[in-house]
Design an enzyme around this catalytic site. Sequence first.
Site, PDB file in Angstrom:
ATOM      1  N   ALA A  73       0.828  -1.212   0.000  1.00 41.44           N
ATOM      2  CA  ALA A  73       0.000   0.000   0.000  1.00 41.44           C
ATOM      3  C   ALA A  73       0.857   1.254   0.000  1.00 41.44           C
ATOM      4  O   ALA A  73       0.588   2.212  -0.745  1.00 41.44           O
ATOM      5  CB  ALA A  73      -0.942   0.000   1.205  1.00 41.44           C
ATOM      6  N   TYR A  74       1.892   1.265   0.805  1.00 42.08           N
ATOM      7  CA  TYR A  74       2.792   2.421   0.857  1.00 42.08           C
ATOM      8  C   TYR A  74       3.501   2.593  -0.491  1.00 42.08           C
ATOM      9  O   TYR A  74       3.616   3.700  -1.006  1.00 42.08           O
ATOM     10  CB  TYR A  74       3.798   2.242   1.993  1.00 42.08           C
ATOM     11  CG  TYR A  74       4.733   3.414   2.193  1.00 42.08           C
ATOM     12  CD1 TYR A  74       4.268   4.610   2.736  1.00 42.08           C
ATOM     13  CD2 TYR A  74       6.069   3.321   1.840  1.00 42.08           C
ATOM     14  CE1 TYR A  74       5.124   5.690   2.923  1.00 42.08           C
ATOM     15  CE2 TYR A  74       6.934   4.387   2.028  1.00 42.08           C
ATOM     16  CZ  TYR A  74       6.450   5.570   2.568  1.00 42.08           C
ATOM     17  OH  TYR A  74       7.306   6.635   2.747  1.00 42.08           O
ATOM     18  N   ALA A  75       3.959   1.481  -1.065  1.00 37.50           N
ATOM     19  CA  ALA A  75       4.636   1.541  -2.362  1.00 37.50           C
ATOM     20  C   ALA A  75       3.694   2.082  -3.434  1.00 37.50           C
ATOM     21  O   ALA A  75       4.092   2.921  -4.254  1.00 37.50           O
ATOM     22  CB  ALA A  75       5.159   0.164  -2.750  1.00 37.50           C
TER      23      ALA A  75
END
Length: 147
Positions: free
Chosen positions: A50-52
């Site tokens: 999700a962060y990526a």
Amino acid sequence: ANIRATMDSNYYGTLAMIRAFAPALARNGGGAILNVLSVTAWSTVDGNTAYAAAKSAEWGLTNGVRVELARQGTQVTSLVPGLIRTDTLLEFARNAGIELPEEQMNDPADLARLALDGLEAGEVEILDQMGADAKAALTGPPVALSL
């Protein structure tokens, strides 16, 4: 909910800040915007999808806004670091059972100097070594970030 919050913070938060400040920069004849991305815009580790994805979206946003705001004299630059020695990263690594390579960790003050030097030089992307390696790897098949 956590995935949406990650996207809201990293993509929509960046978009909101640009929309808030771009008009003031235009009225003042231009200026600079520095978006802090992450090497995970180009690569990731297991459990960090999700962060990526949010950082990848922020990279695309930065590139588009750079073109759109150039005519008003606003420089839009991305800082794309690898590992930054922060409590957040150290806690993530601890919880994920990842041992981070100390020699690849950026001190936040050193990274701030790198960013300011890059802005002054007019760079569109400011990369540490891990960022440069990740960007170079984009020419090949997708791979996980090597820690």
